[in-house]
Design a protein around this motif. Structure first.
Motif: not given
Ligand SMILES: [Zn+2]
Length: 56
Positions: A8, A10-11, A48, A51
């Motif tokens: 992902c 973002n995370c 994901c 997110c």
């Molecule tokens: Zn994520």
């Protein structure tokens, strides 16, 4: 040839098999997705579901 598992953007969590994901990618110039996995790993950024829902 081995690839790193997709993560992902973002995370940073690894995307698991069968998981629903959101992908940002450039549409290929060539017609057809003959090597879809290779293409996704080279060109796509994944987000994901968690997110995606937080952003929405
Ligand atoms: Zn994520």
């Amino acid at each position: 040839m081995l690839f790193d598992p997709p993560k992902c953007m973002n995370c940073g969590r690894e995307i698991e098999g069968d998981e629903q994901v959101y992908a940002k990618l450039r549409y290929p110039k060539r017609k057809g997705f003959t090597e879809i996995k290779v293409y996704l790993r080279n060109e796509a950024s994944f987000l994901c579901e968690d997110c995606f829902e937080k952003r929405a």
